[in-house]
Design a protein around this motif. Sequence first.
Motif, PDB file in Angstrom:
ATOM      1  N   GLY A 165      78.958  65.195  61.723  1.00  0.00           N
ATOM      2  CA  GLY A 165      77.780  65.486  60.921  1.00  0.00           C
ATOM      3  C   GLY A 165      76.554  65.493  61.812  1.00  0.00           C
ATOM      4  O   GLY A 165      76.445  64.696  62.740  1.00  0.00           O
ATOM      5  N   LYS A 166      75.644  66.419  61.534  1.00  0.00           N
ATOM      6  CA  LYS A 166      74.385  66.510  62.281  1.00  0.00           C
ATOM      7  C   LYS A 166      73.233  66.358  61.305  1.00  0.00           C
ATOM      8  O   LYS A 166      73.335  66.779  60.156  1.00  0.00           O
ATOM      9  CB  LYS A 166      74.280  67.855  63.005  1.00  0.00           C
ATOM     10  N   ASN A 167      72.148  65.766  61.769  1.00  0.00           N
ATOM     11  CA  ASN A 167      70.967  65.516  60.941  1.00  0.00           C
ATOM     12  C   ASN A 167      71.394  64.789  59.664  1.00  0.00           C
ATOM     13  O   ASN A 167      71.109  65.220  58.544  1.00  0.00           O
ATOM     14  CB  ASN A 167      70.229  66.825  60.627  1.00  0.00           C
ATOM     15  N   LEU A 168      72.091  63.683  59.823  1.00  0.00           N
ATOM     16  CA  LEU A 168      72.665  62.959  58.685  1.00  0.00           C
ATOM     17  C   LEU A 168      71.628  62.455  57.693  1.00  0.00           C
ATOM     18  O   LEU A 168      71.929  62.283  56.520  1.00  0.00           O
ATOM     19  CB  LEU A 168      73.530  61.800  59.187  1.00  0.00           C
ATOM     20  N   ALA A 169      70.409  62.223  58.131  1.00  0.00           N
ATOM     21  CA  ALA A 169      69.348  61.780  57.218  1.00  0.00           C
ATOM     22  C   ALA A 169      68.718  62.969  56.483  1.00  0.00           C
ATOM     23  O   ALA A 169      67.832  62.777  55.655  1.00  0.00           O
ATOM     24  CB  ALA A 169      68.281  61.009  57.984  1.00  0.00           C
ATOM     25  N   ASP A 170      69.194  64.173  56.741  1.00  0.00           N
ATOM     26  CA  ASP A 170      68.695  65.408  56.135  1.00  0.00           C
ATOM     27  C   ASP A 170      67.186  65.536  56.280  1.00  0.00           C
ATOM     28  O   ASP A 170      66.460  65.839  55.343  1.00  0.00           O
ATOM     29  CB  ASP A 170      69.109  65.510  54.667  1.00  0.00           C
ATOM     30  N   LYS A 171      66.719  65.298  57.491  1.00  0.00           N
ATOM     31  CA  LYS A 171      65.287  65.348  57.817  1.00  0.00           C
ATOM     32  C   LYS A 171      64.823  66.799  57.881  1.00  0.00           C
ATOM     33  O   LYS A 171      65.436  67.630  58.532  1.00  0.00           O
ATOM     34  CB  LYS A 171      65.088  64.660  59.168  1.00  0.00           C
ATOM     35  N   ASP A 172      63.746  67.124  57.171  1.00  0.00           N
ATOM     36  CA  ASP A 172      63.089  68.421  57.333  1.00  0.00           C
ATOM     37  C   ASP A 172      62.200  68.307  58.561  1.00  0.00           C
ATOM     38  O   ASP A 172      61.324  67.441  58.613  1.00  0.00           O
ATOM     39  CB  ASP A 172      62.229  68.760  56.118  1.00  0.00           C
ATOM     40  N   TYR A 173      62.419  69.167  59.545  1.00  0.00           N
ATOM     41  CA  TYR A 173      61.641  69.067  60.774  1.00  0.00           C
ATOM     42  C   TYR A 173      61.397  70.455  61.354  1.00  0.00           C
ATOM     43  O   TYR A 173      62.139  71.395  61.104  1.00  0.00           O
ATOM     44  CB  TYR A 173      62.332  68.159  61.800  1.00  0.00           C
ATOM     45  N   VAL A 174      60.321  70.557  62.100  1.00  0.00           N
ATOM     46  CA  VAL A 174      59.940  71.796  62.757  1.00  0.00           C
ATOM     47  C   VAL A 174      60.211  71.641  64.248  1.00  0.00           C
ATOM     48  O   VAL A 174      59.842  70.635  64.851  1.00  0.00           O
ATOM     49  CB  VAL A 174      58.436  72.092  62.516  1.00  0.00           C
ATOM     50  N   THR A 175      60.870  72.636  64.844  1.00  0.00           N
ATOM     51  CA  THR A 175      61.148  72.576  66.282  1.00  0.00           C
ATOM     52  C   THR A 175      60.049  73.224  67.107  1.00  0.00           C
ATOM     53  O   THR A 175      59.927  72.952  68.289  1.00  0.00           O
ATOM     54  CB  THR A 175      62.489  73.248  66.612  1.00  0.00           C
ATOM     55  N   LEU A 176      59.246  74.107  66.470  1.00  0.00           N
ATOM     56  CA  LEU A 176      58.127  74.739  67.169  1.00  0.00           C
ATOM     57  C   LEU A 176      57.100  75.188  66.138  1.00  0.00           C
ATOM     58  O   LEU A 176      57.435  75.919  65.216  1.00  0.00           O
ATOM     59  CB  LEU A 176      58.596  75.952  67.987  1.00  0.00           C
ATOM     60  N   ALA A 177      55.868  74.723  66.282  1.00  0.00           N
ATOM     61  CA  ALA A 177      54.762  75.157  65.415  1.00  0.00           C
ATOM     62  C   ALA A 177      53.765  75.918  66.270  1.00  0.00           C
ATOM     63  O   ALA A 177      53.544  75.576  67.428  1.00  0.00           O
ATOM     64  CB  ALA A 177      54.087  73.951  64.772  1.00  0.00           C
ATOM     65  N   TYR A 178      53.160  76.945  65.694  1.00  0.00           N
ATOM     66  CA  TYR A 178      52.203  77.739  66.447  1.00  0.00           C
ATOM     67  C   TYR A 178      51.244  78.435  65.490  1.00  0.00           C
ATOM     68  O   TYR A 178      51.531  78.590  64.300  1.00  0.00           O
ATOM     69  CB  TYR A 178      52.907  78.755  67.349  1.00  0.00           C
ATOM     70  N   GLN A 179      50.123  78.851  66.011  1.00  0.00           N
ATOM     71  CA  GLN A 179      49.123  79.565  65.223  1.00  0.00           C
ATOM     72  C   GLN A 179      49.731  80.876  64.733  1.00  0.00           C
ATOM     73  O   GLN A 179      50.273  81.637  65.522  1.00  0.00           O
ATOM     74  CB  GLN A 179      47.885  79.833  66.082  1.00  0.00           C
ATOM     75  N   GLY A 180      49.679  81.125  63.433  1.00  0.00           N
ATOM     76  CA  GLY A 180      50.291  82.326  62.872  1.00  0.00           C
ATOM     77  C   GLY A 180      49.457  83.576  63.088  1.00  0.00           C
ATOM     78  O   GLY A 180      48.251  83.506  63.301  1.00  0.00           O
ATOM     79  N   TRP A 181      50.106  84.724  63.023  1.00  0.00           N
ATOM     80  CA  TRP A 181      49.407  85.997  63.150  1.00  0.00           C
ATOM     81  C   TRP A 181      48.684  86.357  61.856  1.00  0.00           C
ATOM     82  O   TRP A 181      47.565  86.832  61.871  1.00  0.00           O
ATOM     83  CB  TRP A 181      50.396  87.114  63.504  1.00  0.00           C
ATOM     84  N   VAL A 182      49.349  86.155  60.720  1.00  0.00           N
ATOM     85  CA  VAL A 182      48.743  86.518  59.435  1.00  0.00           C
ATOM     86  C   VAL A 182      48.532  85.304  58.542  1.00  0.00           C
ATOM     87  O   VAL A 182      48.015  85.418  57.448  1.00  0.00           O
ATOM     88  CB  VAL A 182      49.602  87.571  58.691  1.00  0.00           C
ATOM     89  N   THR A 183      48.963  84.139  58.993  1.00  0.00           N
ATOM     90  CA  THR A 183      48.755  82.893  58.263  1.00  0.00           C
ATOM     91  C   THR A 183      48.084  81.907  59.205  1.00  0.00           C
ATOM     92  O   THR A 183      47.974  82.149  60.401  1.00  0.00           O
ATOM     93  CB  THR A 183      50.094  82.303  57.772  1.00  0.00           C
ATOM     94  N   SER A 184      47.677  80.774  58.664  1.00  0.00           N
ATOM     95  CA  SER A 184      47.035  79.782  59.525  1.00  0.00           C
ATOM     96  C   SER A 184      48.040  79.079  60.430  1.00  0.00           C
ATOM     97  O   SER A 184      47.678  78.538  61.455  1.00  0.00           O
ATOM     98  CB  SER A 184      46.288  78.756  58.673  1.00  0.00           C
ATOM     99  N   SER A 185      49.317  79.089  60.033  1.00  0.00           N
ATOM    100  CA  SER A 185      50.312  78.394  60.828  1.00  0.00           C
ATOM    101  C   SER A 185      51.686  79.027  60.627  1.00  0.00           C
ATOM    102  O   SER A 185      51.995  79.538  59.551  1.00  0.00           O
ATOM    103  CB  SER A 185      50.364  76.925  60.427  1.00  0.00           C
ATOM    104  N   SER A 186      52.494  78.974  61.648  1.00  0.00           N
ATOM    105  CA  SER A 186      53.884  79.423  61.570  1.00  0.00           C
ATOM    106  C   SER A 186      54.732  78.371  62.266  1.00  0.00           C
ATOM    107  O   SER A 186      54.216  77.550  63.022  1.00  0.00           O
ATOM    108  CB  SER A 186      54.061  80.772  62.274  1.00  0.00           C
TER     109      SER A 186
END
Length: 181
Positions: free
Chosen positions: A100-121
């Motif tokens: 099993g991977k991510n057994l705690a079922d954590k929602d996580y982002v591996t890369l965040a960056y300034q979006g082209w058409v939104t404030s964030s991607s």
Amino acid sequence: YSKWIDPNTGVDVTNLRKLIVGKNDYSATLDYRFPDFGLPGSLKGMVSLSHRDRTSTPLNLTIPDVERYSTTPAFTLLDARLELSEVSIGGGNLSVALWGKNLADKDYVTLAYQGWVTSSSGTWGEPRTFGADGELVRFPVRVNRSQLDVPDPRRRRRHAQRCAVRLDVRHELVDDPLLHE
């Protein structure tokens, strides 16, 4: 970086740039080989905990809220595996494992960056995932004399036939308000 020079203008923009580098990245793994319980093979277990601190790509501080929207938050993941290996079957060795991977079922982002058409991607990490692996390594029925005289067992292993099976089961719950419209 200690100095940032704009490649287009040649101007020093050090005070307008920021890079967030993780200071507390780590992983810890516990491998355990169970005592002989009378099973037909060897039973092993593994538990792994990994953590990545918050990070960013180079931030342009002239953009409003750039740090808020372009910083990847810290996250911690828990994985585990239980394997029964070295089971003699049909002239070969069988290994089967549940994991099993991510057994705690954590929602996580591996890369965040300034979006082209939104404030964030961002790029989301894998949700909780379960799976099973199986592998049968079957040694050849006919072995010539030169293979038997080789002291290095890795060379003999090259002549083995492998059959591997992997099954991934993904459980993912999507709760997006746009889907409910």
